[in-house]
Motif scaffolding. Structure first.
Motif: not given
Length: 494
Positions: A169-178, A301-302, A351-357
């Motif tokens: 989940a953290c990798l997914d959110e990190t990539f989306r912030r990048f 999708q995450a 999955v919230v706004e495309g990111s897994a949380r």
């Protein structure tokens, strides 16, 4: 030992007269001295370097070097002195310390690890590491700290654990912030990443390899104690802990909830990514726009394979897991979530706004004892009734302001009669005095529990008078309207 100037004078005198005796007479020294320095010059030897004299510790140097080698340069001089004294050394400890220091220097020269400066390329490397987070409600937290090596863009995410689903989940959110995925992701040699080392080569966890394949990146582990490759993420950990952990230095108060910690982490990221980096002389947020052109696209999708079992959220905002009902935030009704066990806790992700949380976490319960949390439901569903207009008169009354609903609740609880008539009077008063004045009067009437017909008008007039005078005159014993007893002083005197 002659000084450098004296040696130069001797050689200059010899070059002038080409005679040892005459040169010695010119500079005032022995002819043998002139001959020795001339000979050393001819051999290309530095005349200041003398041949070392024999020392009493020379015969013990092999033993000293053996002890230094066996201890990998960690043995102390006092230990070495005791050992060589036991085998016959008669010198003092000062001599031993000098010999051990020379042996350690020789060992370091032969075993020194050389670090090559690491020059990152755009879109090539991202790194992540873990930091100890503050306790929230007595529970331990962790700080996921990642950075994009070229732009120095940092991401800090608070989490409850360091398990593989959390990493995904953290990798997914990190990539989306990048805004994209780099070619490689570098991290430490933890068990969640590497399961073994064979011939000093790391064996990657199969789940982590699957996550890397899903996002099109390669997850690698760094060399132990290698500041050139992983120093950036460690610096991010240090900065995040200094800013986010409540200490006497930053005077940050303890967090009331996990949401407060998340908000503080987001504010920290915004601030640090907007500051000018001392090495690049650019703000990381500015450099990120340039680096995004070198990053890979993020899957829509995450990655959810590591999040556990799939569940559908029912209309009562709960899911069933192992025969037990667990609540989730009501915003996910009719949606799909993933549930897994993490020790003594049940973790629910979505999955919230495309990111897994992670959206909910419960203590493990047993069948027949559902785990329901009030914060997962809106106020009206928790037994708190809210006023909602059903006709134009009620809508006009509630439009006066927030105090109208407060007055309704208090008046209904007090069993007030003719409430509809009093509501119409309040609407008419708002047309005369304005909604703000009536709203203040309704708040005061609710607090004072005054629900008579003319209470609103009386309170408005009182508040207007108070605003004009600026102070309230209250009756006291010094200003009483009661007649005094002075007339009775002479009663019965005659």
């Amino acid at each position: 030992m002659k000084s450098n100037e004296e040696i130069m004078e001797i050689l200059e005198a010899y070059d002038l007269v080409k005679s040892y005796r005459k040169a010695a007479a010119l500079v005032g020294c022995n002819p043998d001295t002139v001959a020795r320095y001339v000979k050393l010059r001819g051999q290309g030897v530095d005349p200041k370097n003398r041949k070392p004299r024999a020392k009493i510790i020379d015969r013990y140097m092999p033993k000293i070097e053996e002890l230094v080698e066996r201890s990998k340069g960690l043995v102390g001089a006092d230990v070495v002195h005791d050992k060589i004294t036991a085998i016959g050394f008669k010198g003092d400890e000062r001599t031993t310390r000098r010999a051990v220091s020379a042996a350690k220097k020789s060992y370091r020269d032969g075993n020194r690890r050389v670090f090559r400066p690491w020059t990152p390329e755009p879109g090539l490397w991202a790194q992540f590491d873990w930091g100890e987070g503050p306790k929230v409600d007595g529970q331990r937290t962790f700080l996921w700290c990642a950075w994009l090596a070229w732009s120095r863009y940092r991401v800090v995410i608070p989490v409850w654990d360091k398990k593989i689903p959390t990493i995904a989940a953290c990798l997914d959110e990190t990539f989306r912030r990048f805004g994209g995925v780099p070619d490689n992701v570098l991290t430490d040699n933890e068990k969640t990443v590497t399961v073994d080392h064979i011939a000093r080569l790391p064996v990657l966890n199969s789940d982590m390899a699957a996550i890397g394949r899903f996002y099109g990146t390669t997850i690698k582990t760094c060399l132990p104690a290698d500041p050139q490759s992983k120093g950036g993420s460690e610096a991010t950990v240090r900065l995040a802990k200094r800013d986010l952990l409540p200490t006497g230095v930053n005077l940050r108060p303890h967090y009331g909830s996990f949401g407060d910690l998340q908000a503080a982490a987001e504010a920290f990221c915004e601030r640090i990514n907007a500051d000018i980096h001392r090495e690049t002389r650019r703000a990381p947020a500015e450099a990120l726009f340039e680096e995004r052109t070198r990053l890979h696209l993020i899957p829509e999708q995450a990655y959810t394979a590591a999040f556990g079992q799939t569940r559908q959220v029912s209309r009562d905002s709960t899911i069933s897991f192992n025969g037990v009902r667990y609540s989730v935030p009501y915003q996910h009704i009719d949606g799909t979530v993933w549930v897994r066990l993490a020790g003594d806790e049940v973790v629910i992700a979505a999955v919230v706004e495309g990111s897994a949380r992670e959206i909910a976490r419960h203590d493990v319960s047993t069948p027949g004892r559902p785990s329901i949390k009030d914060e997962h439901y809106p106020p009206s569903s928790r037994g708190i009734r809210r006023a909602r207009a059903t006709n134009p008169d009620e809508e006009a009354f509630l439009a006066i302001g927030p105090a109208a609903e407060i007055w309704l609740v208090a008046a209904a609880a007090a069993g007030t009669v003719r409430m509809r008539l009093k509501m119409r009077h309040a609407v008419e008063a708002s047309a005369i005095y304005g909604p703000e004045a009536v709203n203040r009067a309704l708040a005061a009437a609710s607090e004072a529990e005054r629900f008579d017909e003319h209470a609103i008008e009386d309170i408005i007039e009182y508040q207007r008078f108070e605003a004009r005078t600026g102070e309230i005159t209250r009756a006291s014993e010094e200003h009483s309207l009661q007649p005094g007893t002075g007339a009775w002083a002479s009663f019965g005197a005659n």
